[in-house]
Design an enzyme around this catalytic site. Structure first.
Site, PDB file in Angstrom:
ATOM      1  N   CYS A  37      26.940  38.997  19.573  1.00  0.00           N
ATOM      2  CA  CYS A  37      26.045  40.091  19.183  1.00  0.00           C
ATOM      3  C   CYS A  37      24.674  39.945  19.875  1.00  0.00           C
ATOM      4  O   CYS A  37      24.571  40.161  21.071  1.00  0.00           O
ATOM      5  CB  CYS A  37      25.917  40.170  17.665  1.00  0.00           C
ATOM      6  SG  CYS A  37      25.310  41.778  17.088  1.00  0.00           S
TER       7      CYS A  37
ATOM      8  N   HIS B 189      31.592  40.421  15.757  1.00  0.00           N
ATOM      9  CA  HIS B 189      31.462  39.142  15.059  1.00  0.00           C
ATOM     10  C   HIS B 189      32.848  38.547  14.779  1.00  0.00           C
ATOM     11  O   HIS B 189      33.523  38.949  13.827  1.00  0.00           O
ATOM     12  CB  HIS B 189      30.705  39.331  13.739  1.00  0.00           C
ATOM     13  CG  HIS B 189      29.253  39.606  13.921  1.00  0.00           C
ATOM     14  ND1 HIS B 189      28.309  38.602  13.987  1.00  0.00           N
ATOM     15  CD2 HIS B 189      28.582  40.765  14.071  1.00  0.00           C
ATOM     16  CE1 HIS B 189      27.113  39.135  14.163  1.00  0.00           C
ATOM     17  NE2 HIS B 189      27.251  40.443  14.224  1.00  0.00           N
TER      18      HIS B 189
ATOM     19  N   GLU C  62      33.533  35.683  13.601  1.00  0.00           N
ATOM     20  CA  GLU C  62      33.503  34.776  12.450  1.00  0.00           C
ATOM     21  C   GLU C  62      33.803  35.469  11.131  1.00  0.00           C
ATOM     22  O   GLU C  62      34.161  34.831  10.133  1.00  0.00           O
ATOM     23  CB  GLU C  62      32.142  34.067  12.374  1.00  0.00           C
ATOM     24  CG  GLU C  62      30.959  34.953  12.020  1.00  0.00           C
ATOM     25  CD  GLU C  62      30.337  35.668  13.205  1.00  0.00           C
ATOM     26  OE1 GLU C  62      29.192  36.131  13.079  1.00  0.00           O
ATOM     27  OE2 GLU C  62      30.994  35.780  14.267  1.00  0.00           O
TER      28      GLU C  62
ATOM     29  N   SER D  32      26.315  14.443 -11.639  1.00  0.00           N
ATOM     30  CA  SER D  32      26.101  15.651 -12.440  1.00  0.00           C
ATOM     31  C   SER D  32      27.388  16.179 -13.057  1.00  0.00           C
ATOM     32  O   SER D  32      27.354  17.064 -13.900  1.00  0.00           O
ATOM     33  CB  SER D  32      25.503  16.750 -11.556  1.00  0.00           C
ATOM     34  OG  SER D  32      26.461  17.173 -10.586  1.00  0.00           O
ATOM     35  N   GLY D  33      28.526  15.655 -12.605  1.00  0.00           N
ATOM     36  CA  GLY D  33      29.800  16.222 -13.012  1.00  0.00           C
ATOM     37  C   GLY D  33      30.303  17.258 -12.022  1.00  0.00           C
ATOM     38  O   GLY D  33      31.429  17.726 -12.122  1.00  0.00           O
ATOM     39  N   GLY D  34      29.458  17.622 -11.038  1.00  0.00           N
ATOM     40  CA  GLY D  34      29.840  18.593 -10.026  1.00  0.00           C
ATOM     41  C   GLY D  34      30.553  17.942  -8.856  1.00  0.00           C
ATOM     42  O   GLY D  34      30.635  16.715  -8.750  1.00  0.00           O
ATOM     43  N   VAL D  35      31.049  18.773  -7.956  1.00  0.00           N
ATOM     44  CA  VAL D  35      31.863  18.297  -6.836  1.00  0.00           C
ATOM     45  C   VAL D  35      31.048  17.441  -5.868  1.00  0.00           C
ATOM     46  O   VAL D  35      31.490  16.366  -5.451  1.00  0.00           O
ATOM     47  CB  VAL D  35      32.488  19.499  -6.083  1.00  0.00           C
ATOM     48  CG1 VAL D  35      33.219  19.020  -4.834  1.00  0.00           C
ATOM     49  CG2 VAL D  35      33.440  20.258  -6.983  1.00  0.00           C
ATOM     50  N   ASP D  36      29.840  17.896  -5.506  1.00  0.00           N
ATOM     51  CA  ASP D  36      29.075  17.217  -4.455  1.00  0.00           C
ATOM     52  C   ASP D  36      28.717  15.785  -4.843  1.00  0.00           C
ATOM     53  O   ASP D  36      28.959  14.845  -4.082  1.00  0.00           O
ATOM     54  CB  ASP D  36      27.798  18.008  -4.124  1.00  0.00           C
ATOM     55  CG  ASP D  36      28.103  19.420  -3.645  1.00  0.00           C
ATOM     56  OD1 ASP D  36      29.232  19.646  -3.185  1.00  0.00           O
ATOM     57  OD2 ASP D  36      27.217  20.279  -3.745  1.00  0.00           O
ATOM     58  N   SER D  37      28.127  15.609  -6.016  1.00  0.00           N
ATOM     59  CA  SER D  37      27.723  14.249  -6.404  1.00  0.00           C
ATOM     60  C   SER D  37      28.948  13.368  -6.641  1.00  0.00           C
ATOM     61  O   SER D  37      28.924  12.166  -6.362  1.00  0.00           O
ATOM     62  CB  SER D  37      26.833  14.276  -7.650  1.00  0.00           C
ATOM     63  OG  SER D  37      27.542  14.694  -8.805  1.00  0.00           O
TER      64      SER D  37
END
Length: 509
Positions: A79, A167, A169, A221-226
């Site tokens: 683009c 585009h 993507e 934190s209980g989340g995926v990342d940590s």
């Protein structure tokens, strides 16, 4: 040395999407601002120029010096990137007579060209531009057209430099991934070795070298990342990793105990900290959502710092920063119309005196989940819906009391459990309940009631940037509403939020 595709960002809303599509091909890539091109060596196999909200005809529009790249590395302009390549090489770019936004179809595709191989003549593509290339740049040939845009794709003869007006993507470009594969694998020669297992092996080796025998503290934190960050660090340094899981009193029902047991079952060296009294004491009487967030952030740091000081000779703080956090925090003169400072990036208070380690800061969210799967994280952690950092504090509109928390936890528990039982949980990107600051009249038995109302919210999304409300079955919503009103004392009305983002946000505060 890891093979890399370099993506130069001109501020397009789709730049991260380009990177995610390249990663889907098991090829590592990095996004850098167009005006901060990094020094590089043989690891860079090709360069992609992104789109932009700018017009190449504007004064002061992005105009990078590509002399160190052009003709030396394969180069693909998308683009704005294509328009810049055209205009800076003798072509012409003008405001289009027929602006193209949305779906279009190719009317010509040069299947003999290495970039367009396997992209059929009628392939659907996604356009998003007001300018158009009216004249090919010097030394270029046409390799793709649509009915309205003659120069939809071009290639410079005698070099591996290409430009496309559409585009690839975006998923609406049906053969976009084929075109990107042609460029990244066929033209750039990348070997597609960037897999979850290779990431785990290389990251664990790097962490061992970086951390040695040092102690590291990580807030879970209980989340995926940590959780994934914790598993990688545990694999690298074992018991030298000290995990802290704080109960701020604003988690879901039974979440603290359940998640803590899961972490312990995974063999993590984790300590649960009950800090409900500290958080709720500071939040008493506070209604402003931004003030709530600041209080929760401050108290968390205070509690975390206090716990970290109990660990002798701890040297590092680990964070679950992921790649979008890093990208969004880069300050650039031009790209990214809105630059935000992320809480995980550069957010360590001076008084903590710890070095920061971020094992996930090159990964996108979907890649983090894949790595977690290969590390053996249970599906109940990997598949969890996102949950706001401030927890239920921003789902209770107005001031926070223990009774409101109790009510909302019960409502949320019924809603989430019902989604799981009805096999609808995985169809929803994020779900929760909001405690509304209104009372309404109701009738229970022969008595008039004047009690609280709650709102249920469920959205579908890919990354949280945009979201649509979930069209959950009426029968399901009726059953959940009935169960909430019958079982949760203090609620006599349930409503369902049918707002999309934009214009609404996912959370109410």
């Amino acid at each position: 040395m890891q093979e890399t595709i370099l993506i130069l960002d001109f501020g397009s809303q789709y730049t991260q999407l380009i990177a995610r599509r390249v990663r889907e091909l098991n090829v590592y890539c990095e996004i850098h601002p167009y005006n901060k091109i990094p020094a590089y060596g043989n690891e860079i196999k090709g360069v992609i120029l992104s789109g932009s909200p700018f017009s190449v005809r504007q004064e002061g529009s992005p105009a990078p010096d590509l002399s160190a790249i052009r003709g030396k590395l394969p180069l693909l302009g998308v683009c704005y990137g294509a328009q810049y390549l055209a205009q800076s090489n003798g072509g012409s770019v003008e405001a289009s007579d027929s602006r193209e936004y949305g779906r279009s179809n190719l009317s010509f595709s040069d299947g003999k060209n290495e970039l367009m191989k396997g992209v059929p003549e009628t392939s659907q593509v996604w356009m998003s531009h007001g300018d158009t290339i009216k004249k090919l740049p010097n030394g270029a040939k046409l390799i793709g057209s649509t009915k309205d845009v003659e120069v939809a794709a071009f290639a410079f003869e005698g070099e591996k430099t290409y430009g496309i007006q559409f585009h690839p993507e975006v998923t609406h470009s049906i053969d976009g991934l084929t075109l990107l594969r042609n460029f990244v694998v066929g033209i750039c020669g990348c070997d597609q070795s960037h897999t979850p297992d290779s990431f785990i092996d290389s990251t664990v080796s790097q962490l061992k070298a970086q951390l040695g025998d040092d102690k590291v503290v990580l807030g879970l934190s209980g989340g995926v990342d940590s959780s994934v960050a914790g598993m990688l660090l545990d694999k690298a340094i074992g018991k030298n990793l000290y995990c802290i899981f704080v109960d701020n009193g604003l988690l879901r029902k039974n979440e603290f105990e359940t998640v803590l047991q899961t972490y312990q079952g995974l063999g993590l060296n984790v300590k649960g900290v009950d800090a409900k009294a500290e958080f709720l004491g500071e939040l008493a009487g506070v209604s402003d959502p931004e003030t709530k967030r600041k209080i929760i952030g401050r108290v968390f740091i205070e509690v975390f710092d206090q716990e970290a000081k109990l660990i002798e000779n701890v040297k590092w703080l680990a964070q679950g920063t992921i790649y979008p956090d890093v990208i969004e925090s880069i300050s650039v003169n031009g790209p990214s119309a809105t630059i935000k400072s992320h809480h995980n990036v550069g957010g360590l208070p001076d008084f903590m005196k710890l070095k920061v380690v971020e094992p996930l800061n090159t990964l996108f969210k979907d890649e983090v989940r894949e790595v977690g799967k290969h590390l053996g994280l249970p599906e109940r952690l990997l598949g969890r819906h996102p949950f706001p950092g401030p927890g239920l504090a921003i789902r209770i509109l107005g001031d926070i009391t223990p009774e409101k928390i109790r009510i909302l936890q019960e409502v949320d528990h019924i809603f989430i459990s019902s989604l799981l039982e009805a096999d609808l949980y995985d169809d929803v990107w994020q779900a929760g309940a909001i405690f509304l600051p209104v009372n309404s009249v109701g009738v229970m038995g022969d008595e008039r009631t004047y009690e609280n109302a709650v709102c249920l919210r469920a959205v579908s999304s890919r990354d949280g940037m945009t979201a649509d409300w979930c069209h959950l079955p009426y029968e399901f919503l009726a059953k959940v509403s009935n169960e909430i009103i019958n079982k949760v004392r203090g609620i006599n009305r349930v409503v369902y939020d049918i707002s999309s983002k934009p214009p609404a946000t996912i959370e109410w505060e």
